[in-house]
Design a protein around this motif. Structure first.
Motif, PDB file in Angstrom:
ATOM      1  N   GLY B 110      34.966  42.173  40.920  1.00 42.52           N
ATOM      2  CA  GLY B 110      33.563  41.933  41.183  1.00 42.52           C
ATOM      3  C   GLY B 110      32.753  42.237  39.948  1.00 42.52           C
ATOM      4  O   GLY B 110      33.131  43.081  39.130  1.00 42.52           O
ATOM      5  N   SER B 111      31.662  41.491  39.789  1.00 42.01           N
ATOM      6  CA  SER B 111      30.789  41.746  38.648  1.00 42.01           C
ATOM      7  C   SER B 111      29.445  41.094  38.925  1.00 42.01           C
ATOM      8  O   SER B 111      29.306  40.298  39.847  1.00 42.01           O
ATOM      9  CB  SER B 111      31.392  41.158  37.362  1.00 42.01           C
ATOM     10  N   THR B 112      28.460  41.484  38.122  1.00 43.40           N
ATOM     11  CA  THR B 112      27.192  40.771  38.146  1.00 43.40           C
ATOM     12  C   THR B 112      27.185  39.855  36.932  1.00 43.40           C
ATOM     13  O   THR B 112      27.377  40.313  35.802  1.00 43.40           O
ATOM     14  CB  THR B 112      26.014  41.746  38.097  1.00 43.40           C
ATOM     15  N   LEU B 113      27.028  38.559  37.162  1.00 49.68           N
ATOM     16  CA  LEU B 113      27.059  37.594  36.068  1.00 49.68           C
ATOM     17  C   LEU B 113      25.785  37.719  35.229  1.00 49.68           C
ATOM     18  O   LEU B 113      24.784  38.275  35.686  1.00 49.68           O
ATOM     19  CB  LEU B 113      27.202  36.176  36.634  1.00 49.68           C
ATOM     20  N   PRO B 114      25.812  37.206  33.998  1.00 51.11           N
ATOM     21  CA  PRO B 114      24.639  37.327  33.123  1.00 51.11           C
ATOM     22  C   PRO B 114      23.346  36.802  33.768  1.00 51.11           C
ATOM     23  O   PRO B 114      22.264  37.313  33.487  1.00 51.11           O
ATOM     24  CB  PRO B 114      25.018  36.473  31.905  1.00 51.11           C
ATOM     25  N   ASN B 115      23.462  35.809  34.646  1.00 55.59           N
ATOM     26  CA  ASN B 115      22.262  35.249  35.280  1.00 55.59           C
ATOM     27  C   ASN B 115      21.820  36.032  36.513  1.00 55.59           C
ATOM     28  O   ASN B 115      20.883  35.640  37.199  1.00 55.59           O
ATOM     29  CB  ASN B 115      22.492  33.779  35.648  1.00 55.59           C
ATOM     30  N   GLY B 116      22.506  37.137  36.813  1.00 59.97           N
ATOM     31  CA  GLY B 116      22.106  37.972  37.934  1.00 59.97           C
ATOM     32  C   GLY B 116      22.842  37.705  39.234  1.00 59.97           C
ATOM     33  O   GLY B 116      22.682  38.443  40.208  1.00 59.97           O
ATOM     34  N   ILE B 117      23.672  36.659  39.264  1.00 63.14           N
ATOM     35  CA  ILE B 117      24.474  36.396  40.467  1.00 63.14           C
ATOM     36  C   ILE B 117      25.498  37.506  40.656  1.00 63.14           C
ATOM     37  O   ILE B 117      26.115  37.964  39.690  1.00 63.14           O
ATOM     38  CB  ILE B 117      25.187  35.013  40.342  1.00 63.14           C
ATOM     39  N   THR B 419      42.618  35.077  48.593  1.00 63.39           N
ATOM     40  CA  THR B 419      41.308  35.657  48.261  1.00 63.39           C
ATOM     41  C   THR B 419      40.247  34.571  48.400  1.00 63.39           C
ATOM     42  O   THR B 419      40.559  33.384  48.451  1.00 63.39           O
ATOM     43  CB  THR B 419      41.259  36.177  46.812  1.00 63.39           C
ATOM     44  N   LYS B 420      39.001  34.984  48.500  1.00 61.27           N
ATOM     45  CA  LYS B 420      37.916  34.008  48.309  1.00 61.27           C
ATOM     46  C   LYS B 420      36.816  34.676  47.503  1.00 61.27           C
ATOM     47  O   LYS B 420      36.713  35.909  47.465  1.00 61.27           O
ATOM     48  CB  LYS B 420      37.398  33.453  49.648  1.00 61.27           C
ATOM     49  N   TYR B 421      36.031  33.839  46.833  1.00 60.38           N
ATOM     50  CA  TYR B 421      34.912  34.343  46.044  1.00 60.38           C
ATOM     51  C   TYR B 421      33.634  34.261  46.869  1.00 60.38           C
ATOM     52  O   TYR B 421      33.386  33.244  47.533  1.00 60.38           O
ATOM     53  CB  TYR B 421      34.732  33.521  44.767  1.00 60.38           C
ATOM     54  N   ILE B 422      32.837  35.332  46.810  1.00 62.24           N
ATOM     55  CA  ILE B 422      31.510  35.316  47.403  1.00 62.24           C
ATOM     56  C   ILE B 422      30.513  35.362  46.244  1.00 62.24           C
ATOM     57  O   ILE B 422      30.554  36.271  45.409  1.00 62.24           O
ATOM     58  CB  ILE B 422      31.272  36.542  48.321  1.00 62.24           C
ATOM     59  N   VAL B 423      29.661  34.356  46.203  1.00 65.82           N
ATOM     60  CA  VAL B 423      28.653  34.223  45.155  1.00 65.82           C
ATOM     61  C   VAL B 423      27.293  34.470  45.809  1.00 65.82           C
ATOM     62  O   VAL B 423      26.909  33.733  46.709  1.00 65.82           O
ATOM     63  CB  VAL B 423      28.698  32.797  44.570  1.00 65.82           C
ATOM     64  N   THR B 424      26.592  35.527  45.395  1.00 67.57           N
ATOM     65  CA  THR B 424      25.309  35.822  46.025  1.00 67.57           C
ATOM     66  C   THR B 424      24.194  35.789  44.993  1.00 67.57           C
ATOM     67  O   THR B 424      24.234  36.522  43.999  1.00 67.57           O
ATOM     68  CB  THR B 424      25.352  37.209  46.713  1.00 67.57           C
ATOM     69  N   GLY B 425      23.216  34.916  45.250  1.00 68.45           N
ATOM     70  CA  GLY B 425      22.078  34.816  44.337  1.00 68.45           C
ATOM     71  C   GLY B 425      20.783  34.937  45.104  1.00 68.45           C
ATOM     72  O   GLY B 425      20.778  35.332  46.270  1.00 68.45           O
ATOM     73  N   ASP B 426      19.673  34.668  44.439  1.00 68.24           N
ATOM     74  CA  ASP B 426      18.428  34.521  45.198  1.00 68.24           C
ATOM     75  C   ASP B 426      17.732  33.250  44.733  1.00 68.24           C
ATOM     76  O   ASP B 426      16.666  33.290  44.129  1.00 68.24           O
ATOM     77  CB  ASP B 426      17.536  35.769  45.124  1.00 68.24           C
TER      78      ASP B 426
END
Lengths: 430, 430
Positions: B110-117, B419-426
């Motif tokens: 898990g990580s926070t991407l540079p764009n904040g996702i 596994t699955k990826y969960i991508v959370t943004g606003d």
């Protein structure tokens, strides 16, 4: 020793089997190489691509000329074409792969067992990777770079339409890695332009460790059904955007249009819009106008069509085929659903399991959607377009796996490895 | 919605396809269940096995009687037989699985991407797991428990020789999980005793997510070659013990005898001894005596036979077939090699890639051997017999994968997940 080697002579083998055996031998040599040796070879490839650009571009011109003669569409000719600028971009990508961390040797888990044995699970190369792909010649170099970096040998089976380009690119790559002291046979073009060489590759179990088909649905289905070599299925993306009852409408519009229209030809573009019935009257007229502005034709169910009057939308009646179609074009299927659970049921039924997005202001809805939707990627309030190795921060990607075994979602360098256990004792017995 | 469900009616489907569809529906239901719900069901299974022991044992007696009539060997009858004590042991194993941590929901990265996702990769169940296995009825319950714990539905295809036992066991398991509020269809015996049901299972791509064949080499080869469902190959173990030039001879003798003779019928037992030429004269006479004391026949190459004179050994001349044979008996192949690298070359050529051990006092030799040998497990100064889920501290094991994709080596609960990826943004767009 009295053993005789089945690895020799190569002479009795078919050209494809010979290539596979040479790849196996090269894989054995490069598997234990330290990072520096592999990176040197990658940088040599990048330099050689730049130095020998004109050789590559003129080989590519032959493919382009043949494609034009065959009446190929301009979109496909564009994907096939290599310009000096594009070759420089490919070289830059190779330098980028060189800069990525080496996955080989990473300790995945480790512990000291109760009896004192040290147990470590470490990443090792897969061995020989086969890539079967269509058109785009940049894949040739990308795949070679990623496989080399992860310590694998690669067998490349591009499309016959790019044969001259691929031959030139592989010649440059092989010269470069040979010059850097690595076995050139770590990168090989599968000999033969006929379908037979693909068939042979698919039956090369024990010589090839994994096959990754990249291309159209037909190619992928053929490989999956006929291969005895383990396959990683990639790329089919029938992606959904679900707009929940509780939603921020401007955000939903942004995400819908970005998911559908920012680049419709790629696998993470949205193909179906699902709208909760409670927000349909408020959301759909604006969505249909926005889709019209983006040039998108809407394949709508009856309940969506009720909201089309007075909008700018181009609307056609959806048939059941629309729910399963990956348009890869300025088209989208659209339906109104009774509930979040109905949206999930629709997705489970029709999705290819690539990427689905929910737009919602409700924490409960976000939580339920992410729990119940079983796709490689579930996006909450974000575009489907983020399912991508570079976007995820992997640096590069060999494809997007839509299967559940081994790798799921964007595959970077770690997904090109296996693991082995090292058990260290001092005379331990059971 | 105007969509029509391909999941109904079941009536037009074959019995195997019906079972698979019901398993898919059950898998959907159990995937999001929290640990407590799954553990309650497992404990209910354990209790039911103990309460209904006599029903199970008498069903098993029918299988045993049929096996005796058919002239089955006592070794196989022993593996088939269930006693009240063995049923209690199976129940204890189920309670043990309940006590293991739940792999589902684990955040793998898990990580926070540079764009904040926010990006998270989490473990999810595979879905529907198919197990094709032979004889031993304890596998029926083990596999069901491991699949349930990891949130999967399971389709069990045991051998027809254990049909009555498996039918009784699955009845008890289904009653228990149904009583605990889980869908009974999460555990099903594949209908039909003929080969056709196996064939159908192998072609059920899209309905079954993975097939795990457990049994003899013939069964595994058939499944690997004919299945369109992804397969995890298990269990073939042509394991090697290499005694290096620099070695602690008593340690080497211990490890050799333990690897070969502690339990010769299992996949992690040693099948070939390789001895460095520099230590052959000192080591081999003692090794041949020790093997003779353990009742082991030695299939020796010429250079080993030179040291047999004056020992108690039963020695026969090795043929090339011996190098690739998994005896699973009190037999071992033996060869003298010129060097560590020659040992590695022999292993690369003949090993099934399960487990290889080196016995050495040299750090350089240990390092080179672990680097060059590409098997699921490489043991340094430890018996080959440690390659085992319980020994590795996994608590339980569904099999030992000898392939490189998805899982390699002993497979515990995490290996039964994807596994699955969960991508959370606003509102993030590209």
């Amino acid at each position: 020793m009295t053993t005789s080697s089945p690895l020799s002579p190569y002479d009795n083998l078919s050209p494809v089997a010979q290539a596979a055996y040479r790849a196996r031998a090269a894989a054995t040599d490069i598997a234990p190489l330290p990072r520096a040796a592999k990176d040197d070879a990658l940088l040599a490839i990048a330099d050689a691509l730049e130095v020998r650009t004109s050789e590559i571009v003129s080989a590519n011109a032959e493919d382009v000329a043949r494609a034009r003669e065959a009446g190929t569409s301009e979109a496909i000719i564009d994907r096939l074409t290599l310009t000096p600028e594009r070759v420089r971009a490919i070289a830059a990508d190779v330098r980028h792969v060189a800069a990525l961390p080496d996955p080989v040797g990473e300790v995945v888990r480790g512990s000291t067992l109760p009896n004192g044995i040290d147990l470590r699970q470490i990443r090792v190369p897969l061995g020989v990777v086969g890539i079967i792909y269509e058109a785009r010649p940049n894949v040739t170099v990308d795949a070679a770079a990623l496989c080399l970096k992860s310590g694998n040998a690669v067998l490349l089976r591009g499309s016959s339409s790019a044969y001259s380009s691929n031959t030139a690119l592989v010649r440059v790559v092989r010269d470069a890695i040979g010059g850097a002291g690595l076995p050139a046979d770590a990168v090989q073009l599968v000999p033969g332009e006929s379908r037979d060489s693909v068939t042979e590759l698919m039956r090369a179990r024990g010589m090839v460790d994994v096959l990754i088909p990249r291309g159209g649905a037909g190619l992928i289905r053929t490989v999956v059904e006929q291969s005895t070599v383990p396959v990683i299925e990639t790329g089919t993306g029938n992606c959904h955007v679900y707009v929940d009852a509780e939603t921020d409408i401007p955000m939903a519009l942004d995400i819908l249009i970005n998911s559908k229209a920012q680049r419709p030809s790629v696998c993470n573009a949205a193909e179906t819009l699902l709208v909760h019935q409670d927000i349909a009257a408020e959301f759909l007229p604006r969505a249909l106008d926005a889709l019209a502005d983006a040039g998108v034709t809407v394949h709508a169910d009856e309940r969506v069509r009720e909201h089309a009057e007075g909008t700018k939308a181009t609307v056609v009646a959806a048939t059941p085929e629309d729910w399963e179609t990956e348009y890869l074009s300025y088209d989208i299927a659209a339906a109104v659903v009774d509930s979040l659970d109905a949206a999930v049921a629709h997705i489970r039924l029709w999705s290819s399991g690539h990427t689905e997005a929910i737009v919602t202001t409700s924490q409960a809805a976000a939580r339920r959607f992410t729990q119940l939707v079983d796709s490689t990627t579930v996006a909450v309030n974000a575009s489907t377009r983020f399912t991508d190795g570079s976007q995820f921060g992997f640096g590069a990607e060999i494809g997007i796996s839509t299967q559940k075994l081994h790798a799921r979602g964007p595959m970077g360098l770690p997904e090109l490895t296996s693991t082995k256990y090292i058990v260290t004792g001092d005379g331990h017995t059971r």
